[in-house]
Design an enzyme around this catalytic site. Structure first.
Site, PDB file in Angstrom:
ATOM      1  N   ARG A  22       0.821  -1.222   0.000  1.00 28.34           N
ATOM      2  CA  ARG A  22       0.000   0.000   0.000  1.00 28.34           C
ATOM      3  C   ARG A  22       0.853   1.268   0.000  1.00 28.34           C
ATOM      4  NH1 ARG A  22      -4.987  -2.050   3.644  1.00 28.34           N
ATOM      5  NH2 ARG A  22      -6.172  -2.813   1.866  1.00 28.34           N
ATOM      6  N   GLY A  81     -13.839  -2.946  -0.285  1.00 30.25           N
ATOM      7  CA  GLY A  81     -15.177  -2.404  -0.033  1.00 30.25           C
ATOM      8  C   GLY A  81     -15.531  -1.298  -1.009  1.00 30.25           C
ATOM      9  N   GLY A 135      -9.921  -8.422  -1.089  1.00 29.85           N
ATOM     10  CA  GLY A 135      -8.719  -8.976  -0.468  1.00 29.85           C
ATOM     11  C   GLY A 135      -8.408 -10.403  -0.898  1.00 29.85           C
ATOM     12  N   LYS A 189     -21.051 -14.820   0.850  1.00 26.68           N
ATOM     13  CA  LYS A 189     -22.478 -14.506   0.964  1.00 26.68           C
ATOM     14  C   LYS A 189     -23.081 -13.811  -0.246  1.00 26.68           C
ATOM     15  CE  LYS A 189     -22.693 -13.998   5.940  1.00 26.68           C
ATOM     16  NZ  LYS A 189     -22.820 -12.993   6.986  1.00 26.68           N
TER      17      LYS A 189
END
Ligand code: AMP
Length: 403
Positions: free
Chosen positions: A36, A382, A359, A204
């Site tokens: 990062r 996200g 991720g 999910k």
């Protein structure tokens, strides 16, 4: 892009507050993975080469609004010094301020000279950061003249350092990494080369329902793997044994299946499976062939060989590919093959623009050793999902419009 870029700002001699994503894994005060930090270097170097006085701010972990030495950004300052030394011989010019607001931060940022950098301590040591508190935003803004957001991974959050601060600076612009993210994801959504396919996986359905619904009108093909596939298969009355099923999503899954038919969308679900009775590296593993039911006492933990074949074929035909989410419980060796094979298939299609986010899928392309063959690896799990859902990202919306 309709927003200002760092390229549009007058950088020379100005204090530039840059929100970065230095949320790196630390172990005993050591940076375990500096990806990062390295990904932000183009923006940092761009600003320094043009004579900016650079103030960097980031969050790290979840300190819940209180100082916590284990989540200090100090080790990141050291790593940044090393990295900048290599590239620009500017390492010695990286300072660290033990708080992100207040008298010391104001003094240190005021004393910065052209080409110097100041990294501020973890923004989330103050609860006001996540609360998008106005006074705190103003305190951050006091440190600089202009604002740059290069933290795509935090752009879906309306926090003081991503939204609040923009009200109190002269202009707010996207950094180079942010720009790249918006360009690739934006092109996929709005002007993709076709065929355009999306591969969605992970645990999910409920987490990805918004993405499925938004992408359904845009893609030519939709591939669903991982745990979320079994809610769809159950909705089609297939025997799924103990596999992960979200009972409360079954109606929605039925509706999506109907919609895919109406739209004549190429909708691919697993046709064979790798089964076990528990998630365990030593579990007894079985393959169930196409057309055979999954026994009541077993669960599907990876896609089987016929599914890999079918998914690979669809992937090889695509010209734009978006992938988010693993095809199985890839953290456990016996159930990792499907995800790795899909990573290879995406990488092998060099004619396509491939975008990998999230991720787990990013970890899979790296572990498969094919990361360098992916067109764009998104830095925000996200944020990239929300973008694909068609939501506006507050951290992007807050930037200044181009005149
Ligand atoms: P997500 O965070 O929604 O992308 O889900 C990632 C998680 O899904 C990983 O930890 C995987 O182990 C898990 N996962 C993938 N496939 C399955 C499956 N068939 N059954 C249970 N969990 C799964």
């Amino acid at each position: 892009m309709s927003k200002l870029s760092i390229r549009d700002l007058p950088l020379d001699g100005h204090r530039i507050f840059t929100r970065v994503d230095f949320n790196v894994p630390l172990d005993n005060g050591l940076v375990m993975d500096d990806t990062r930090i390295r990904e932000t270097l183009p923006t940092i170097e761009y600003a320094l080469r043009r004579g900016s006085r650079l103030i960097l701010a980031s969050h790290l972990g979840r300190p819940k609004g209180k100082p916590n030495p284990k989540m200090s950004l100090k080790p990141v300052a050291e790593r940044l010094r090393m990295l900048l030394d290599k590239e620009l011989r500017r390492g010695e010019n990286v300072g660290f301020c033990p708080d992100c607001v207040g008298a010391e931060a104001e003094e240190m940022s005021g004393k910065l000279e052209k080409g110097q950098t100041l990294l501020l301590e973890n923004l989330r040591f103050h609860a006001e950061e996540e609360a998008n508190d106005e006074k705190f935003s103003l305190q951050l803004a006091k440190l600089a003249d202009y604002y740059v957001n290069d933290a795509f991974g935090a752009a879906h959050r309306a926090h003081a350092s991503t939204v609040g601060i923009t009200r109190f600076v002269q202009k707010s612009a996207a950094g180079l990494l942010m720009e790249k993210e918006l360009e690739y994801l934006g092109r996929a959504l709005h002007n993709p080369e076709r065929p355009f396919i999306a591969i969605l996986g992970g645990a999910k359905v409920s987490d990805k329902i918004g993405v499925i619904q938004n992408l359904m009108d845009k893609v030519d093909g939709l591939i669903i793997g991982g745990g979320m596939a079994y809610t769809f298969l159950k909705a089609m009355n297939e025997a799924v044994g103990k596999s992960l099923v979200e009972e409360n999503q079954l109606d929605l899954a039925c509706k999506i299946l109907q919609d895919t038919k109406t739209r004549k969308l190429n909708f691919l679900l697993p046709v064979d499976h790798i089964l076990a009775d528990k998630i365990d590296a030593n579990a007894v593993v079985r393959i169930v062939s196409p057309g055979q039911p999954i026994p009541d006492n077993m669960m599907a933990l990876d896609i089987g060989p016929k599914t890999i074949e079918a998914f690979t074929e669809e992937i090889s035909r695509a010209r734009t590919i978006v992938w988010n989410g693993p095809m199985g419980v890839f953290e456990v060796a016996p159930f990792a093959k499907g995800t790795f094979k899909i990573a290879e298939a995406v990488a092998e299609n060099v004619a396509a623009i491939s975008i990998v986010g999230g991720g787990d899928s990013v970890a899979a392309v790296r572990a498969a050793g094919v990361a360098d063959k992916i067109t764009h690896i998104s830095t925000g799990g996200g944020a990239s999902l929300e973008f694909l859902e068609g939501k506006k990202l507050p951290g992007v919306e807050a930037l200044t419009e181009k005149a």
